[in-house]
Design an enzyme around this catalytic site. Structure first.
Site, PDB file in Angstrom:
ATOM      1  N   ALA A  89     -21.344  -3.224 -35.644  1.00  4.83           N
ATOM      2  CA  ALA A  89     -21.748  -2.102 -36.494  1.00  4.83           C
ATOM      3  C   ALA A  89     -23.189  -2.205 -36.963  1.00  4.83           C
ATOM      4  O   ALA A  89     -23.759  -1.229 -37.443  1.00  4.83           O
ATOM      5  CB  ALA A  89     -20.823  -2.012 -37.710  1.00  4.83           C
ATOM      6  N   ARG A 103     -34.073  -6.483 -36.133  1.00  3.00           N
ATOM      7  CA  ARG A 103     -35.102  -7.315 -35.497  1.00  3.00           C
ATOM      8  C   ARG A 103     -35.408  -6.890 -34.061  1.00  3.00           C
ATOM      9  O   ARG A 103     -36.372  -7.355 -33.465  1.00  3.00           O
ATOM     10  CB  ARG A 103     -34.660  -8.792 -35.538  1.00  3.00           C
ATOM     11  CG  ARG A 103     -34.765  -9.396 -36.925  1.00  3.00           C
ATOM     12  CD  ARG A 103     -33.983 -10.692 -37.046  1.00  3.00           C
ATOM     13  NE  ARG A 103     -32.565 -10.463 -37.279  1.00  3.00           N
ATOM     14  CZ  ARG A 103     -31.649 -11.426 -37.337  1.00  3.00           C
ATOM     15  NH1 ARG A 103     -31.995 -12.682 -37.160  1.00  3.00           N
ATOM     16  NH2 ARG A 103     -30.378 -11.134 -37.561  1.00  3.00           N
ATOM     17  N   GLY A 160     -26.932 -19.377 -38.769  1.00  4.69           N
ATOM     18  CA  GLY A 160     -26.194 -19.991 -39.876  1.00  4.69           C
ATOM     19  C   GLY A 160     -25.976 -21.489 -39.610  1.00  4.69           C
ATOM     20  O   GLY A 160     -25.611 -21.892 -38.505  1.00  4.69           O
ATOM     21  N   ASN A 195     -30.873 -11.221 -31.173  1.00  3.14           N
ATOM     22  CA  ASN A 195     -31.355 -10.473 -32.338  1.00  3.14           C
ATOM     23  C   ASN A 195     -32.750  -9.911 -32.144  1.00  3.14           C
ATOM     24  O   ASN A 195     -33.217  -9.124 -32.934  1.00  3.14           O
ATOM     25  CB  ASN A 195     -31.338 -11.376 -33.574  1.00  3.14           C
ATOM     26  CG  ASN A 195     -29.929 -11.884 -33.852  1.00  3.14           C
ATOM     27  OD1 ASN A 195     -29.063 -11.129 -34.262  1.00  3.14           O
ATOM     28  ND2 ASN A 195     -29.688 -13.153 -33.573  1.00  3.14           N
ATOM     29  N   ARG A 222     -33.913   8.441  -0.289  1.00  3.83           N
ATOM     30  CA  ARG A 222     -33.440   9.113  -1.505  1.00  3.83           C
ATOM     31  C   ARG A 222     -31.958   9.465  -1.349  1.00  3.83           C
ATOM     32  O   ARG A 222     -31.384   9.303  -0.273  1.00  3.83           O
ATOM     33  CB  ARG A 222     -34.331  10.326  -1.781  1.00  3.83           C
ATOM     34  CG  ARG A 222     -35.740   9.881  -2.211  1.00  3.83           C
ATOM     35  CD  ARG A 222     -36.692  11.047  -2.273  1.00  3.83           C
ATOM     36  NE  ARG A 222     -36.146  12.138  -3.057  1.00  3.83           N
ATOM     37  CZ  ARG A 222     -36.440  13.432  -2.852  1.00  3.83           C
ATOM     38  NH1 ARG A 222     -37.260  13.778  -1.873  1.00  3.83           N
ATOM     39  NH2 ARG A 222     -35.908  14.355  -3.604  1.00  3.83           N
ATOM     40  N   LYS A 281     -34.281  12.203   2.679  1.00  7.50           N
ATOM     41  CA  LYS A 281     -33.422  12.682   1.587  1.00  7.50           C
ATOM     42  C   LYS A 281     -32.294  13.508   2.183  1.00  7.50           C
ATOM     43  O   LYS A 281     -32.546  14.383   3.022  1.00  7.50           O
ATOM     44  CB  LYS A 281     -34.237  13.547   0.628  1.00  7.50           C
ATOM     45  CG  LYS A 281     -33.470  13.957  -0.612  1.00  7.50           C
ATOM     46  CD  LYS A 281     -33.719  15.395  -1.045  1.00  7.50           C
ATOM     47  CE  LYS A 281     -32.934  16.402  -0.229  1.00  7.50           C
ATOM     48  NZ  LYS A 281     -33.045  17.779  -0.682  1.00  7.50           N
ATOM     49  N   SER A 296     -46.063  14.303  17.258  1.00 10.79           N
ATOM     50  CA  SER A 296     -46.678  13.933  15.970  1.00 10.79           C
ATOM     51  C   SER A 296     -47.223  15.152  15.244  1.00 10.79           C
ATOM     52  O   SER A 296     -47.596  16.151  15.860  1.00 10.79           O
ATOM     53  CB  SER A 296     -47.821  12.953  16.209  1.00 10.79           C
ATOM     54  OG  SER A 296     -47.300  11.784  16.781  1.00 10.79           O
TER      55      SER A 296
HETATM   56  C1  UD1 Z   1     -24.505 -14.139 -37.915  1.00  5.60           C
HETATM   57  C2  UD1 Z   1     -23.845 -15.216 -38.790  1.00  5.60           C
HETATM   58  C3  UD1 Z   1     -24.584 -16.531 -38.580  1.00  5.60           C
HETATM   59  C4  UD1 Z   1     -24.556 -16.908 -37.120  1.00  5.60           C
HETATM   60  C5  UD1 Z   1     -25.108 -15.766 -36.263  1.00  5.60           C
HETATM   61  C6  UD1 Z   1     -24.864 -16.073 -34.801  1.00  5.60           C
HETATM   62  C7  UD1 Z   1     -22.976 -14.191 -40.834  1.00  5.60           C
HETATM   63  C8  UD1 Z   1     -23.237 -13.887 -42.251  1.00  5.60           C
HETATM   64  N1  UD1 Z   1     -23.951 -14.813 -40.182  1.00  5.60           N
HETATM   65  O1  UD1 Z   1     -25.839 -14.002 -38.375  1.00  5.60           O
HETATM   66  O2  UD1 Z   1     -23.968 -17.545 -39.353  1.00  5.60           O
HETATM   67  O3  UD1 Z   1     -25.298 -18.072 -36.912  1.00  5.60           O
HETATM   68  O4  UD1 Z   1     -24.428 -14.534 -36.564  1.00  5.60           O
HETATM   69  O5  UD1 Z   1     -25.485 -15.135 -33.990  1.00  5.60           O
HETATM   70  O6  UD1 Z   1     -21.891 -13.896 -40.346  1.00  5.60           O
HETATM   71  N2  UD1 Z   1     -22.304  -6.695 -38.107  1.00  5.60           N
HETATM   72  C9  UD1 Z   1     -21.418  -5.686 -38.461  1.00  5.60           C
HETATM   73  N3  UD1 Z   1     -21.423  -5.220 -39.724  1.00  5.60           N
HETATM   74  C10 UD1 Z   1     -22.241  -5.690 -40.680  1.00  5.60           C
HETATM   75  C11 UD1 Z   1     -23.147  -6.721 -40.328  1.00  5.60           C
HETATM   76  C12 UD1 Z   1     -23.154  -7.213 -39.045  1.00  5.60           C
HETATM   77  O7  UD1 Z   1     -20.655  -5.222 -37.617  1.00  5.60           O
HETATM   78  O8  UD1 Z   1     -22.172  -5.203 -41.804  1.00  5.60           O
HETATM   79  C13 UD1 Z   1     -22.302  -7.197 -36.730  1.00  5.60           C
HETATM   80  C14 UD1 Z   1     -23.638  -7.011 -36.034  1.00  5.60           C
HETATM   81  O9  UD1 Z   1     -23.631  -5.772 -35.336  1.00  5.60           O
HETATM   82  C15 UD1 Z   1     -23.681  -8.204 -35.083  1.00  5.60           C
HETATM   83  C16 UD1 Z   1     -22.833  -9.252 -35.782  1.00  5.60           C
HETATM   84  O10 UD1 Z   1     -22.074  -8.580 -36.753  1.00  5.60           O
HETATM   85  O11 UD1 Z   1     -23.103  -7.890 -33.835  1.00  5.60           O
HETATM   86  C17 UD1 Z   1     -23.686 -10.331 -36.450  1.00  5.60           C
HETATM   87  O12 UD1 Z   1     -24.546  -9.707 -37.376  1.00  5.60           O
HETATM   88  P1  UD1 Z   1     -26.077 -10.095 -37.511  1.00  5.60           P
HETATM   89  O13 UD1 Z   1     -26.684  -9.247 -38.549  1.00  5.60           O
HETATM   90  O14 UD1 Z   1     -26.724 -10.183 -36.200  1.00  5.60           O
HETATM   91  O15 UD1 Z   1     -25.909 -11.557 -38.137  1.00  5.60           O
HETATM   92  P2  UD1 Z   1     -26.826 -12.797 -37.919  1.00  5.60           P
HETATM   93  O16 UD1 Z   1     -27.923 -12.762 -38.908  1.00  5.60           O
HETATM   94  O17 UD1 Z   1     -27.181 -12.940 -36.503  1.00  5.60           O
HETATM   95 MG    MG Z   2     -26.902 -11.720 -34.883  1.00  6.69          MG
END
Ligand code: UD1
Ligand code: MG
Length: 464
Positions: free
Chosen positions: A15, A20, A145, A235, A341, A359, A413
């Site tokens: 979601a 980034r 994380g 990301n 094509r 084509k 030709s």
């Molecule tokens: C997250 C983890 C982090 C881990 C990393 C690995 C958390 C808080 N952090 O960080 O520990 O090392 O992934 O890649 O879980 N998403 C939603 N809804 C939201 C927020 C995010 O669906 O409200 C989805 C994003 O679309 C994405 C995934 O969750 O696919 C991870 O979210 P992202 O914001 O990329 O988290 P990271 O900072 O990468």
């Molecule tokens: Mg992520």
């Protein structure tokens, strides 16, 4: 490696906006070798028998749903997006009560292998843990994380890098959370209600459940997976490029295993669904895309792009060709610098040379069009020779018209064939003709001004 019987529901988090990436497109739809990144994850889950899948969408939800609609998944909408823990809270009503395990995966970490998914589940089930988290070790934990362990090595928490700016001891940790977890479903339902908001970002972090499980005296397991490259979250554009490299290597290794020679696998871009026969040799900077099928013993030279096309056996594509939605028979050679094509159909043994564009045309067995030619909406009979610079004038400004050339004809030709027009079998067309009327079989058609040789008019000194 089949998890079908384990009562697992997978929840995929997709979601987020992906700030980034600096993109107007949702992150999970950014493509890796022609497919949205999240499609790879859905394929892998199917492959290991995880069939009950809930995808959490939010940012540009409709676009994400549309792109993933053929994968047999359920969607839930998370609006607004308040963090990964919130995303799972929103998903829970779509998780059946019968699910014993909820596997949570990130749509932005889509390259996890089937073996890694199965290993995570196996450890989780064997240990009867509340939560099992997948981790990897990196030289630098970057923005990921951090996995915090106590003196005895047990995982006690996962903390976010952005929440730990004043904690160099935590930032120094090299074991990071990949964002893939297995949860005991009952623990998850209860634990999700207990996650506080991050004091730094205000988000609800799924990772807090690790700490919560520990506080409850429940089992927390962590699997350090060695396949770190595949498990990195995407990301940024740089991480997307890294993921493309990973997928490319996987696909190329499979083809090489099956007897295909790739001269420089790092510079060969083959999409997932392409098939290639053994003993085919592929030079650098080649793009094989869509549902392309390539037979055995073909040679594809450098800088060639082939999209949704079928090449039979022993086809030789020389440097710099583009082939789209076309069919190429056995023993054909094309190029250099030829363009097929859509709906071009080159039958066995056809020769298409440099700077030839085809084509929506059939070139029957053994047709030769060696140089500087355009054949559009044409049917060219077997064995016919199309001379250099021949052009089918197929478009009158409103409609396209057909050119039909019989077997064994010879087109001189620099001929313009103004369609609709037919040149009969065995007919000849004189070089430089503009053919506006049919040429009957076996006849010689010439349509150009007759040459006259006049007395030279002398100028200057020579003039007496
Ligand atoms: C997250 C983890 C982090 C881990 C990393 C690995 C958390 C808080 N952090 O960080 O520990 O090392 O992934 O890649 O879980 N998403 C939603 N809804 C939201 C927020 C995010 O669906 O409200 C989805 C994003 O679309 C994405 C995934 O969750 O696919 C991870 O979210 P992202 O914001 O990329 O988290 P990271 O900072 O990468
Ligand atoms: Mg992520």
């Amino acid at each position: 490696m089949n998890l079908t019987k384990d009562n697992i529901t997978a929840v995929i988090l997709a979601a987020g906006q992906g700030t980034r990436m600096k993109s107007s497109q949702p992150k999970v739809l950014h493509e890796i070798l022609g497919r949205p990144m999240s499609a790879y994850l859905l394929d892998t889950l199917k492959e290991v028998g995880v069939n009950d899948i809930v995808v959490v969408v939010g940012h540009q939800a409709e676009a994400v749903k549309e792109a993933l609609k053929d994968h047999g998944v359920r969607f839930v909408i998370q609006e607004p997006q308040l963090g990964t823990g919130h995303a799972v809270q929103v998903a829970m009503p779509a998780v059946p009560a019968s699910a014993a395990t909820v596997m949570v995966l990130c749509g932005d970490a889509p390259l996890i292998s089937g073996a890694s998914v199965a290993a995570l589940q196996r450890l989780h089930a064997g240990a009867n843990a509340a939560v099992t988290v997948q981790t990897i070790e990196l030289p630098d934990g970057a923005h990921y994380g951090r996995v915090v362990r106590d003196e005895s090595g047990r995982v006690v928490a996962v903390v976010q890098a952005k929440d730990s700016k004043d904690r160099p001891d935590l930032l120094a940790i090299r074991e990071i959370n990949t964002g893939a977890y297995c949860f005991d479903a009952a623990f998850l339902v209860d634990g999700l209600m207990k996650i506080p908001k991050s004091p730094v970002t205000g988000e609800i972090y799924l990772t807090d459940l690790i700490h919560i499980a520990r506080q409850q005296g429940r089992g927390v397991e962590a699997l350090i997976d060695p396949d770190w490259e595949a498990l990195l979250g995407i990301n940024s554009r740089a991480e997307l490029a890294g993921a493309t490299r990973t997928v490319k290597r996987r696909i190329n290794a499979r083809h090489m295993d099956q007897g295909v020679s790739l001269m420089d696998p790092e510079a060969t871009y083959i999409e997932s669904f392409v098939t290639i026969g053994k003993d085919t040799v592929i030079y650098p900077n080649v793009y094989l895309q869509g549902k392309t099928v390539i037979g055995e013993n073909c040679r594809i030279e450098a800088s060639v792009k082939i999209v949704d096309s079928v090449l039979e056996h022993d086809v030789y594509v020389k440097m710099g060709c583009v082939i789209t939605q076309s069919r190429v028979g056995s023993g054909v050679d094309i190029g250099p610098f030829a363009h097929l094509r859509p709906l071009s159909d080159l039958r066995q043994g056809v020769h298409v040379g440099n700077f030839v564009e085809v084509k929506k045309s059939v070139l029957h067995e053994g047709v030769k069009a060696g140089h500087l030619t355009y054949l559009g909406d044409a049917d060219v009979g077997a064995g016919t020779n199309v001379g250099a610079g021949t052009i089918t004038c197929n478009y009158d400004g409103e409609k396209k018209h057909a050119t039909v050339i019989g077997e064994g004809a010879f087109i001189g030709s620099n001929t313009a064939l103004v369609a609709p027009v037919t040149v009969g079998a065995g007919a000849y067309v004189g070089a430089g003709s503009t053919i506006t009327e049919d040429v009957p079989p076996g006849k010689l058609g010439i349509a150009r001004a007759r040459q006259v040789n006049l007395q030279r008019r002398l100028v200057g000194k020579k003039k007496e």
